[in-house]
Every structure is written in C-alpha cells, then in structure tokens.
Design a protein around this motif. Structure first.
Motif, PDB file in Angstrom:
ATOM      1  N   ALA A  90      50.230 -10.449  78.259  1.00  0.00           N
ATOM      2  CA  ALA A  90      48.949 -11.092  77.978  1.00  0.00           C
ATOM      3  C   ALA A  90      48.846 -11.460  76.497  1.00  0.00           C
ATOM      4  N   ALA A  91      49.275 -10.561  75.620  1.00  0.00           N
ATOM      5  CA  ALA A  91      49.240 -10.844  74.180  1.00  0.00           C
ATOM      6  C   ALA A  91      50.167 -12.007  73.835  1.00  0.00           C
ATOM      7  N   THR A  92      51.332 -12.055  74.476  1.00  0.00           N
ATOM      8  CA  THR A  92      52.272 -13.151  74.250  1.00  0.00           C
ATOM      9  C   THR A  92      51.648 -14.475  74.673  1.00  0.00           C
ATOM     10  N   THR A  93      51.019 -14.477  75.834  1.00  0.00           N
ATOM     11  CA  THR A  93      50.355 -15.686  76.323  1.00  0.00           C
ATOM     12  C   THR A  93      49.280 -16.133  75.333  1.00  0.00           C
ATOM     13  N   GLY A  94      48.497 -15.185  74.843  1.00  0.00           N
ATOM     14  CA  GLY A  94      47.456 -15.519  73.869  1.00  0.00           C
ATOM     15  C   GLY A  94      48.021 -16.159  72.619  1.00  0.00           C
ATOM     16  N   ALA A  95      49.099 -15.587  72.094  1.00  0.00           N
ATOM     17  CA  ALA A  95      49.690 -16.127  70.867  1.00  0.00           C
ATOM     18  C   ALA A  95      50.278 -17.514  71.089  1.00  0.00           C
ATOM     19  N   LEU A  96      50.881 -17.736  72.257  1.00  0.00           N
ATOM     20  CA  LEU A  96      51.521 -19.030  72.503  1.00  0.00           C
ATOM     21  C   LEU A  96      50.546 -20.113  72.959  1.00  0.00           C
ATOM     22  N   VAL A  97      49.368 -19.722  73.409  1.00  0.00           N
ATOM     23  CA  VAL A  97      48.336 -20.710  73.735  1.00  0.00           C
ATOM     24  C   VAL A  97      47.484 -20.988  72.488  1.00  0.00           C
ATOM     25  N   GLY A  98      47.518 -20.079  71.526  1.00  0.00           N
ATOM     26  CA  GLY A  98      46.739 -20.231  70.296  1.00  0.00           C
ATOM     27  C   GLY A  98      46.909 -21.568  69.591  1.00  0.00           C
ATOM     28  N   PRO A  99      48.149 -22.071  69.443  1.00  0.00           N
ATOM     29  CA  PRO A  99      48.300 -23.370  68.781  1.00  0.00           C
ATOM     30  C   PRO A  99      47.537 -24.499  69.475  1.00  0.00           C
ATOM     31  N   VAL A 100      47.430 -24.439  70.782  1.00  0.00           N
ATOM     32  CA  VAL A 100      46.691 -25.465  71.520  1.00  0.00           C
ATOM     33  C   VAL A 100      45.205 -25.406  71.143  1.00  0.00           C
ATOM     34  N   SER A 101      44.655 -24.206  71.100  1.00  0.00           N
ATOM     35  CA  SER A 101      43.245 -24.048  70.717  1.00  0.00           C
ATOM     36  C   SER A 101      43.011 -24.481  69.275  1.00  0.00           C
ATOM     37  N   PHE A 102      43.935 -24.104  68.391  1.00  0.00           N
ATOM     38  CA  PHE A 102      43.826 -24.538  66.995  1.00  0.00           C
ATOM     39  C   PHE A 102      43.737 -26.049  66.922  1.00  0.00           C
ATOM     40  N   HIS A 103      44.643 -26.710  67.615  1.00  0.00           N
ATOM     41  CA  HIS A 103      44.663 -28.177  67.578  1.00  0.00           C
ATOM     42  C   HIS A 103      43.374 -28.753  68.145  1.00  0.00           C
ATOM     43  N   ARG A 104      42.959 -28.232  69.289  1.00  0.00           N
ATOM     44  CA  ARG A 104      41.777 -28.786  69.942  1.00  0.00           C
ATOM     45  C   ARG A 104      40.531 -28.591  69.094  1.00  0.00           C
TER      46      ARG A 104
END
Length: 181
Positions: A90-104
């Motif tokens: 779950a933590a890995t998923t959060g970190a790897l989805v983070g760039p998408v949220s940053f961009h958005r």
C-alpha cells in the motif's frame, strides 16, 4: 533541440556552457529550463508507469490472499509477514501514484521544475518501498512453499540482486562515467 555532440566554434566555456545557449553542456542538450522540466517529467511518467503496473498487480494478488482457505492455516509469523507485505504494498502504491497527484494539483501553477523534483523523490521512495515489498512477499511465499532453512538465504540473495540491478549498477555507471569526464 538535441545537440549533435559536435562542438561549435569556440566551444564551451569553463563551466561547460555554450556561448549564447540556454545552458547546453558539452555532449548535452540545448533546452530551456521549462523544456528540461517537460522532458524530465515525461521520463518520470514512463518510469512510474512501468513500476505502477507491477505494484498494482502484486498488491491486487496480496489483497486476495486473506480471503483464501489457505490463509486460515497460516501460522502467526506468516500472518505477520503477510500484514507487513500488504502495508508495504500500500505504501509503495501511494508513493508511485504520488507523482500523478502532484502533476494534477500543480498543473497550471508554473511549478513544473519543482513538480519534477518532488515526483522524482516520490518515485525513488516508491522503488525503495517496492524492494521492501518484493523481499517481504518472497519471504512469505518461500516460507510457505519451501519450509526450509534455505529460505532466508534465497530471499537475501534475491534482495541483493534487486539492490544490484536497481541501485548498484546505475550508481556505479554514474560514478564510472562521471570519473572519465
């Protein structure tokens, strides 16, 4: 624009800058800071796509394990390893989805260079967490499948292999070729 690698008349100055360029370095690229941020952003997104796919598949499988009949037969240690593995996934998923949220959330705010820096950091954190998730998942699976004293050695060997492939070789290459300049 990509440099051809040939040095123009006069060549770069002592800092590697080309006269009149946007910061083109010897054997580098001629691009503005914005173009560099765009290029680096595209690179990060491609990297994240590869890592995210694997993590999402692994995490999906991990989530289903608790609902299988075999889960009830696991010992306390295996259940603990399972919980740790799911949390790491779950933590890995959060970190790897983070760039998408940053961009958005930052698109249109003229913060692309800063977004690239933070997305890069989150991606690296995601890779480290992926390493931990993989090691934990391997430990769980091999403890169940093999039930032998070789399990820690196999897991340690695979962890070392991941570290070598994901960190060791890239860092060695960076050091080796930087030293040759």
């Amino acid at each position: 624009m990509v440099s051809s690698g040939a040095e123009p008349p006069g060549g770069p100055d002592a800092t590697g800058q080309e006269p009149g360029g946007y910061g083109r370095h010897r054997h580098g690229r001629e691009e503005t800071p914005e173009e560099r941020a765009d290029r680096r952003w595209n690179d990060i997104i491609q990297e994240v796509r590869v890592a995210q796919t694997g993590v999402q598949i692994l995490f999906g499988f991990l989530m289903t394990v608790a609902f299988t009949p075999v889960f009830a037969t696991l010992g306390g240690t295996e259940k603990t390893i399972y919980v740790v593995t799911v949390v790491l996934g779950a933590a890995t998923t959060g970190a790897l989805v983070g760039p998408v949220s940053f961009h958005r959330l930052l698109t249109g705010h003229r913060l692309k260079p800063q977004t690239v820096v933070w997305a890069s950091r989150l991606t690296l954190i995601g890779v480290v967490l992926l390493l931990a998730t993989m090691v934990s998942a391997l430990l769980l699976i091999l403890r169940i499948a093999l039930r032998g004293s070789a399990v820690p050695w196999v897991v340690a060997g695979l962890a070392a292999w991941f570290v070598l492939c994901w960190f060791g070789l890239p860092l060695w290459t960076r050091h080796h070729y930087r030293a040759r300049k």
